[in-house]
Write a protein that holds these residues in place. Sequence first.
Motif, mmCIF file in Angstrom:
data_model
loop_
_atom_site.group_PDB
_atom_site.id
_atom_site.type_symbol
_atom_site.label_atom_id
_atom_site.label_comp_id
_atom_site.label_asym_id
_atom_site.label_seq_id
_atom_site.Cartn_x
_atom_site.Cartn_y
_atom_site.Cartn_z
ATOM 1 N N MET A 1 71.220 13.962 18.373
ATOM 2 C CA MET A 1 70.048 14.270 18.925
ATOM 3 C C MET A 1 69.246 15.115 18.107
ATOM 4 N N LEU A 2 67.793 15.167 18.401
ATOM 5 C CA LEU A 2 66.885 15.725 17.610
ATOM 6 C C LEU A 2 67.199 17.087 17.963
ATOM 7 N N ARG A 3 66.980 18.068 16.866
ATOM 8 C CA ARG A 3 67.144 19.403 17.334
ATOM 9 C C ARG A 3 66.148 19.980 18.445
ATOM 10 N N GLY A 4 66.840 20.677 19.251
ATOM 11 C CA GLY A 4 65.999 21.165 20.361
ATOM 12 C C GLY A 4 66.025 20.169 21.445
ATOM 13 N N VAL A 5 66.559 18.955 21.434
ATOM 14 C CA VAL A 5 66.564 18.164 22.746
ATOM 15 C C VAL A 5 67.736 17.903 23.085
ATOM 16 N N ASP A 6 67.881 18.169 24.471
ATOM 17 C CA ASP A 6 69.344 17.972 24.943
ATOM 18 C C ASP A 6 69.669 16.361 25.614
ATOM 19 N N ARG A 7 68.210 15.601 26.003
ATOM 20 C CA ARG A 7 68.628 14.361 26.598
ATOM 21 C C ARG A 7 67.664 13.393 25.831
ATOM 22 N N PRO A 8 67.887 12.069 25.724
ATOM 23 C CA PRO A 8 66.919 11.308 25.337
ATOM 24 C C PRO A 8 66.165 10.760 26.578
ATOM 25 N N LEU B 1 60.500 19.458 30.173
ATOM 26 C CA LEU B 1 59.543 20.109 29.190
ATOM 27 C C LEU B 1 59.687 19.318 27.957
ATOM 28 N N GLN B 2 60.948 18.923 27.425
ATOM 29 C CA GLN B 2 60.982 18.300 26.132
ATOM 30 C C GLN B 2 60.607 17.036 26.168
ATOM 31 N N PHE B 3 60.738 16.244 27.707
ATOM 32 C CA PHE B 3 60.104 15.003 27.507
ATOM 33 C C PHE B 3 58.689 14.930 27.477
ATOM 34 N N ALA B 4 57.919 16.069 27.932
ATOM 35 C CA ALA B 4 56.674 16.303 27.726
ATOM 36 C C ALA B 4 56.052 16.343 26.498
ATOM 37 N N VAL B 5 56.905 17.322 25.756
ATOM 38 C CA VAL B 5 56.448 17.607 24.178
ATOM 39 C C VAL B 5 56.445 16.007 23.392
ATOM 40 N N MET B 6 57.770 15.327 23.498
ATOM 41 C CA MET B 6 57.660 14.356 22.756
ATOM 42 C C MET B 6 56.796 13.181 23.323
ATOM 43 N N TYR C 1 52.316 -4.064 23.988
ATOM 44 C CA TYR C 1 52.970 -2.795 23.795
ATOM 45 C C TYR C 1 54.185 -2.908 22.907
ATOM 46 N N GLY C 2 54.868 -4.040 23.089
ATOM 47 C CA GLY C 2 56.171 -4.341 22.339
ATOM 48 C C GLY C 2 57.224 -3.765 22.733
ATOM 49 N N GLY C 3 57.463 -2.196 22.953
ATOM 50 C CA GLY C 3 58.771 -1.715 23.400
ATOM 51 C C GLY C 3 58.333 -0.394 23.876
ATOM 52 N N ALA C 4 59.567 0.270 24.357
ATOM 53 C CA ALA C 4 59.575 1.720 24.705
ATOM 54 C C ALA C 4 60.259 2.223 23.691
ATOM 55 N N PRO C 5 59.638 3.332 23.059
ATOM 56 C CA PRO C 5 60.350 4.270 22.192
ATOM 57 C C PRO C 5 61.550 4.975 22.990
ATOM 58 N N LEU C 6 62.728 4.949 22.375
ATOM 59 C CA LEU C 6 63.746 5.950 22.630
ATOM 60 C C LEU C 6 63.513 7.508 22.015
ATOM 61 N N LEU C 7 63.116 8.518 22.814
ATOM 62 C CA LEU C 7 62.833 9.605 22.231
ATOM 63 C C LEU C 7 63.895 10.664 22.514
ATOM 64 N N GLY C 8 64.051 11.613 21.566
ATOM 65 C CA GLY C 8 65.204 12.461 21.508
ATOM 66 C C GLY C 8 66.266 12.448 20.725
ATOM 67 N N ALA D 1 59.070 19.894 15.457
ATOM 68 C CA ALA D 1 58.433 20.964 15.226
ATOM 69 C C ALA D 1 57.794 21.637 16.722
ATOM 70 N N ASP D 2 57.158 20.466 17.362
ATOM 71 C CA ASP D 2 56.358 20.776 18.502
ATOM 72 C C ASP D 2 57.522 21.327 19.673
ATOM 73 N N ILE D 3 58.662 20.939 19.715
ATOM 74 C CA ILE D 3 59.716 21.179 20.430
ATOM 75 C C ILE D 3 60.032 22.413 20.087
#
Length: 317
Positions: free
Chosen positions: A118-125, A155-160, A262-269, A307-309
């Motif tokens: 997982m990305l630092r500071g992110v708990d869930r994708p 909050l993490q989803f919003a930032v990403m 649009y192609g696809g949905a990015p899996l963020l986190g 950085a934003d998270i």
Amino acid sequence: MIWIAVDAMGGDEAPGHVVEGAIAATRQFDLGVLLVGQTALIDAELRRHPGADAGRIRVVEAPDVVTMAESPSAALRRKPGASIRIAAEAVARGEAAGLFSGGHTGATVMATHAAFGMLRGVDRPALAATIPTPNRRAVLLDVGASVECRPQHLLQFAVMGRVYARVAFGIEAPRVGLLSIGEEASKGNGLTRESHQLLKASLPSFIGNVEARDVYRGHADVIVCDGFTGNIALKISEGLVEVIERLVGEELSNTIADYAEYGGAPLLGVNGVAIVGHGRSSAKAVCNAVGLAYRFAADGCIQCMEADIASAAAPHQ
């Protein structure tokens, strides 16, 4: 040159549409593709495209496939040679800068989580879907990666989501809304009420709650919710579009409803670039999804999100 790992066996029309779309991406973008899957089938498809640039295409053997009917966790345990797993591991080793798969979404989430962490500071994708509005595209997340969430996850989803909106759609200052059953801060369940307060305190760009009827009106550029709610909202929208398409013909699919654009949905986190495509992805959709993975990698989206998270979470630690 940036390389993108492509799960060539993922999707209803794989490997045909996947290989065709990946080849198109090598012509449209400055990238190379690792076509991961059963070599004999991929090579047969490549022979159908004799004009493809061989210097931008590599084939990576993966003997197994996770089917839509399988449990993703059980399948990935039983099939160490699954194409999505091999593709994710190629990214983790640095052989590719990102991946695309139109196969089993659950398997893609699990394989990338295991390979990237997982990305630092992110708990869930979170899966970020692109939605149309009258003026420009917007982002809805999560649409299915994380069913049970807490306020800090939203909050993490919003930032990403803000980073994604900036990179993918060029929105300089994306406005964030919270999907709820009313505009008032007191409306909704415990999750939405607590999330409203956290988002208001953490993000100057937060505009408040967004009701379901306003999702497509363009009031917000990023709309956040838990994955259970978002998946239902997305599936209802897809079903409505299919019904309207049958009633009014193809004109709608050529405008706001063309998911291939649009192609696809990015899996963020997750700590890497992963784009999840629709199971019915056309060659055009695959091309655009591979291109989105390329843009994410080239623009350093993962580092921007991290950085934003960290900035958004700092006052609340």
